[in-house]
Design a protein around this motif. Structure first.
Motif, mmCIF file in Angstrom:
data_model
loop_
_atom_site.group_PDB
_atom_site.id
_atom_site.type_symbol
_atom_site.label_atom_id
_atom_site.label_comp_id
_atom_site.label_asym_id
_atom_site.label_seq_id
_atom_site.Cartn_x
_atom_site.Cartn_y
_atom_site.Cartn_z
ATOM 1 N N CYS A 112 47.943 42.439 40.701
ATOM 2 C CA CYS A 112 47.947 42.721 42.143
ATOM 3 C C CYS A 112 46.592 42.407 42.765
ATOM 4 O O CYS A 112 46.525 41.870 43.871
ATOM 5 C CB CYS A 112 48.332 44.173 42.406
ATOM 6 S SG CYS A 112 50.084 44.524 42.082
ATOM 7 N N SER A 114 44.517 40.134 41.914
ATOM 8 C CA SER A 114 44.366 38.689 42.073
ATOM 9 C C SER A 114 45.141 38.161 43.282
ATOM 10 O O SER A 114 44.882 37.075 43.768
ATOM 11 C CB SER A 114 44.790 37.952 40.800
ATOM 12 O OG SER A 114 46.178 38.096 40.598
ATOM 13 N N ASN A 115 46.096 38.965 43.779
ATOM 14 C CA ASN A 115 46.863 38.608 44.978
ATOM 15 C C ASN A 115 46.428 39.429 46.193
ATOM 16 O O ASN A 115 47.196 39.589 47.141
ATOM 17 C CB ASN A 115 48.361 38.802 44.719
ATOM 18 C CG ASN A 115 48.899 37.829 43.706
ATOM 19 O OD1 ASN A 115 48.586 36.644 43.765
ATOM 20 N ND2 ASN A 115 49.682 38.311 42.765
#
Length: 154
Positions: A112, A114-115
């Motif tokens: 999450c 990384s997003n």
């Protein structure tokens, strides 16, 4: 004197925390590095120690702060200021610190993050060395590489 099962578990948890404590600063390791004698210290702590303990008559050695074993710096290049950075990182200790953070609900889901999302991690994969929230655990288990992965824990 006999102790109850719960007291025994509490003792284990306390000693587990001691394994994650730098003997120089007495805090949880930050960028743990280990010496050839396998004693582990924070990178900044061992850096400060090395710089303060290097002697002019033997500039390529220093002693481990715990066992006092002589450490040769022949493999390391440069001045004493760079030796701590060149020491190997203790990935096992990093994994234990991350695992503890997951159990205490302090770790964020790696996928999450990384997003650009924020989710509390509930599981840790010892193979990927990443933390996952519940939806990401389901996704992680759907991939061929991690489908039979028994290394996830909650």
């Amino acid at each position: 004197m006999a102790t109850s099962v719960n007291e025994g578990k509490a003792l284990i948890k306390e000693s587990y925390g001691d394994l994650l404590t730098c003997t120089i600063c007495l805090e949880t390791f930050k960028v743990p590095k280990y010496l050839p004698c396998l004693h582990t210290f924070c990178e900044t702590c061992i850096h400060t120690y090395i710089v303060s303990s290097v002697k002019e008559d033997k500039p390529e050695t220093f002693k481990c702060p715990i066992c006092r074993r002589q450490v040769q710096i022949e493999e390391c290049q440069g001045k004493a200021d760079t030796w701590a950075k060149q020491l190997p990182g203790n990935h096992f200790v990093v994994s234990l610190i991350d695992r503890k953070a997951v159990k205490q609900g302090e770790k964020q889901c790696t996928a999450c993050e990384s997003n650009n999302k924020s989710s509390k991690a509930v599981s840790w994969c010892t193979v990927c060395e990443e933390a996952y929230c519940d939806p990401c655990v389901v996704s992680h288990k759907s991939f061929k590489m991690s489908r039979a992965d028994i290394n996830l824990f909650k």
